[in-house]
Design an enzyme around this catalytic site. Structure first.
Site, PDB file in Angstrom:
ATOM      1  N   ARG A  34     -43.964 -23.306 -19.082  1.00  0.00           N
ATOM      2  CA  ARG A  34     -43.645 -23.683 -17.503  1.00  0.00           C
ATOM      3  C   ARG A  34     -44.493 -25.215 -17.264  1.00  0.00           C
ATOM      4  O   ARG A  34     -43.734 -25.979 -16.586  1.00  0.00           O
ATOM      5  CB  ARG A  34     -44.244 -22.582 -16.786  1.00  0.00           C
ATOM      6  N   ASN A  52     -41.589 -17.644 -14.638  1.00  0.00           N
ATOM      7  CA  ASN A  52     -41.205 -16.392 -15.544  1.00  0.00           C
ATOM      8  C   ASN A  52     -40.770 -15.285 -14.907  1.00  0.00           C
ATOM      9  O   ASN A  52     -41.064 -15.099 -13.617  1.00  0.00           O
ATOM     10  CB  ASN A  52     -42.560 -16.132 -16.160  1.00  0.00           C
TER      11      ASN A  52
END
Length: 800
Positions: A34, A52
């Protein structure tokens, strides 16, 4: 994630401004994916979010079309080192005006369709901090970041967030919390991150009457104990190890006696490559493998200028060596001048300890002290073991560093049902198929050991829950007495699941085909499956098989000549029985024994109950027939006097390979085998080999020469059988031949046979990502079950 499209305005249409959702599948959680997305999006001036979820990572992106395309092109190249992108799926978006910035959103739940990255060895950046006196993590044994550290060993559930790991017990201090929430920091959302102020702590406990002083430096004290010849149990990443100075003969002998492991080689840990080269001769490829994120044990030639204690690897020419895989191990090794034995923390036949309390109870009689910490190990992971065979790294044990990395299934298996395969009895693993991927469990041990068997069901239940797997099909070995097979039959009946039985050697070869990515509709290949035992279709024990096989089925084309095993499993424990059975079958035993009574093997049998064994062989009582190649290796090792009895699985074959004199492999005197036909089935007959071997024994040839001639002769015999089958059947196997089974852990035989087959023009398929031994069996079972459940491909020419 697509929503109904709205018509963009004229300006947006002209420059291609818009939004898109990018679904990223693969190993993209817990690796710093990320923040990598965040940095790339900000660098390109894009807005949106990344999060996520149970399927992997979802990116929602707004900006000009050309810039979004540039983002997608750069993303695979700029992904973190531990990430693996399996697919990028893009869907148009228009949820109104684009957001003002790009940010990282809160994780979402749901049905799990993503994986967990394997535990990874310490990265260079963390290692530098651990040894930097100016850094706040100086000498901290649990330093990690998104590029390294524990994963599967600490996780309770997915998505992979700190609250779902054993690190939830350690609230972050303000400085760690700032790093954890800073997308520009490499510890952003590094779930195991910690420091001396807030993380796990290390301490040393005595197992005797004298406790250590409360302020003892546990690492320094452990180093002093090891240097003095003491045994220390060390809690590592995936379980406990027992450590001792590898140059201390008495200490190594004491460890073997207490652990009840008289002969099996012991693993080693070295500080660095300089220490490694004092004892071994690693190739560049082997060294690179040891330094990779998996940090496995690698079998290396023991050809350094210095030697270790005699008891480290008796009768071997290789050491199993690893480099430190965690800061704890780096710190421990930093001030030691010699390697340490670092073997599993258990008594022989038991699984390694996982908890502090288990170690206190089970290792007190072995270790003199316990180096403990308070981070719980959720999933026990043994060390992985790798060996280079004919230029390819071959996994002998797949565990820490490799598990639970999923394997993408070959083309044609996209619609596979959810399959659970329960593996075999030895080197037990199980396998889950879901979402066109195979998830193979870590090595769990041998299920005939009661404690290993008891640990199987909780581990299986954990995997099924962790990966949200609800099996529709169960796959098992047809052996009537395997615990895994009985468990599968009971489970299928209780839950109403389809049950598929997969013959042992077909499963071996199917695992090899999947390991090599052969499509489901591929033409059948010729396979050579060599191992110690596998239940055959005729009720006998197979293990030296040449099969024509694809995923759905197989046809037995040839095998080694079968020989009875007097006493059944007792013959496996006492290889002298196997040698006797071979000689009794092929010769007049009384005359042979009289002519060769001066040989050590025949003298050793004088006190054995040979008359009883002869009656068993004549009547077939408790003497099952076996074509197993592994048993042939055992018999040869016994006749050569290397191993009349064994204390661990495969010992005789391992010592026979270690005895080989490489200079004699091509001396032109390979022992002959012949091909006979029995009930229409070609058999590779070893009787001429026995005569040549006996002749060389009488001539007092060195054992290394005779061991080499056996290996070369077997490779010649197998290649000749392949030629024979081509003569019988014409074009066979589409020019491809697959090698599988535990015998192919033997590098001498493997390299010799591969050379002979490739010279004949065969494309040789062998294992690389999955063990060739029974550790890969569950993958083969699972993919055969899937192939049989799916409708046959229209362009398939199956063996079935």
């Amino acid at each position: 994630m697509a929503t109904a499209m709205q018509h963009p305005g004229p300006l947006a249409s002209a420059v291609g401004v818009g939004g898109e959702a990018i679904r990223v599948r693969g190993l993209v959680q817990g690796v710093g994916f990320r923040p990598a997305v965040w940095r790339l999006a900000r660098d390109l001036g894009l807005t949106g979010e990344v999060r996520n979820d149970a399927e992997g990572v979802l990116i929602r992106l707004w900006g000009e079309r050309a810039v979004r395309e540039r983002f997608r092109r750069r993303l695979p190249d700029e992904a973190p080192p531990l990430a693996r992108i399996d697919s990028l799926e893009t869907t148009p978006l228009d949820d109104g005006p684009p957001p003002p910035r790009f940010h990282i959103a809160t994780s979402a739940g749901g049905e799990v369709h993503t994986g967990i990255v394997a535990d990874a060895a310490t990265c260079a950046a963390c290692l530098a901090e651990v040894f930097d006196p100016a850094d706040r993590r100086y000498r901290y044994a649990f330093a990690n970041c998104t590029h390294c550290g524990p994963r599967l060993s600490i996780v309770h559930a997915l998505p992979y967030d700190r609250a779902a790991t054993s690190m939830a017990a350690f609230p972050l201090c303000p400085r760690c919390r700032a790093e954890y929430h800073d997308p520009a920091d490499r510890r952003f959302h590094a779930q195991p991150t910690a420091c001396p102020a807030c993380g796990p702590r290390l301490w040393l406990e005595a197992t005797g009457a004298e406790p250590f002083a409360p302020h003892t430096d546990p690492l320094a004290a452990t180093q002093r104990l090891l240097e003095a010849g003491h045994i220390v149990a060390i809690k590592g990443i995936g379980g406990f190890h027992l450590a001792v100075d590898a140059t201390h003969d008495a200490a190594v002998a004491r460890l073997r006696q207490r652990k009840r492991r008289p002969d099996k080689p012991l693993a080693l840990m070295v500080r660095d490559v300089a220490m490694l080269r004092r004892y071994c001769r690693p190739t560049d490829d082997e060294h690179a493998l040891m330094q990779g994120p998996a940090a496995p044990i690698v079998l290396l030639a023991a050809e350094g200028p210095e030697t270790l204690a005699r008891g480290v690897a008796p009768g071997q020419r290789h050491y199993g060596v690893m480099l430190p895989a965690s800061p704890l191990h780096h710190l421990l090794m930093a001030d030691l001048e010699a390697p340490i034995v670092l073997t599993s923390g258990n008594r022989a036949g038991e699984p390694p300890c996982r908890t502090n309390q288990e170690a206190r109870q089970r290792l007190a009689g072995i270790a003199d002290a316990l180096l403990l910490h308070d981070r719980d190990i959720v999933d026990r992971l043994d060390d992985s073991v790798v060996r280079w065979v004919a230029g390819v790294p071959t996994l002998l044990r797949r565990a820490r560093g490799y598990v639970p990395t999923p394997l993408a299934l070959p083309a044609g298996f996209e619609a596979t049902p959810s399959v659970l395969a329960l593996g075999g009895e030895l080197k037990h693993t199980f396998c889950l198929l879901k979402d066109a991927q195979a998830l193979l469990s870590a090595h769990l041990g041998n299920r005939h050991d009661a404690t290993v068997d008891a640990a199987h069901l909780p581990t299986l239940a954990r995997y099924l829950a962790l990966f949200d797997h609800r099996p529709q099909v169960l796959a098992i070995d047809p052996h009537p007495d395997y615990r895994s097979s009985r468990e599968g039959r009971d489970r299928a009946a209780a839950e109403g699941l389809a049950l598929v039985e997969v013959q042992h050697h077909h499963a071996h070869l199917a695992a090899c085909l999947a390991d090599n990515g052969l499509a489901r509709n591929s033409a059948p290949v010729l396979g050579i499956a060599l191992d110690g035992t596998g239940y055959g279709d005729d009720g006998t024990l197979w293990g030296g098989e040449l099969l024509l096989a694809d995923y759905r089925g197989y046809r037995r084309l040839a095998s080694l000549a079968p020989v009875a095993l007097p006493g059944g499993t007792q013959a496996i424990r006492q290889p002298w029985r196997l040698a006797y059975a071979h000689l009794y079958r092929g010769f007049d035993w009384a005359a042979l024994a009289a002519d060769h009574r001066h040989l050590a093997f025949f003298q050793a049998l004088e006190d054995q109950p040979l008359a009883t064994l002869a009656c068993m062989l004549d009547s077939g009582f408790n003497s099952p027939s076996s074509s197993a190649c592994g048993r042939l290796f055992d018999a040869v090792a016994a006749l050569l006097g290397l191993c009349l009895t064994v204390s661990y699985e495969g010992q005789a074959a391992i010592e026979l390979e270690a005895a080989v004199d490489p200079r004699a492999l091509d001396d032109g005197h390979a022992y002959p085998f012949t091909i006979v036909t029995e009930n229409g089935l070609p058999r590779l007959e070893p009787q001429p080999m026995w005569q040549s071997l006996l002749d060389d024994l009488c001539r007092n040839l060195p054992i290394g020469v005779m061991a080499a001639r056996f290996h070369a002769g077997l490779a010649d015999g197998l290649a000749a059988m392949v030629d024979h089958l081509q003569g019988q059947h014409g074009v066979i196997g589409a020019g491809r031949i697959a090698l599988s089974g535990g015998v192919f852990q033997n590098a001498v035989l493997g390299e010799a046979l591969i050379q002979r087959l490739e010279t004949r023009g065969w494309q040789v398929l062998r294992h690389e990502r999955v063990p060739t031994n029974d550790g890969g069996l569950s993958l083969g079972q699972a993919i055969v079950a899937a192939a049989r459940t799916l409708a046959p491909p229209e362009d398939s020419s199956s063996c079935v």
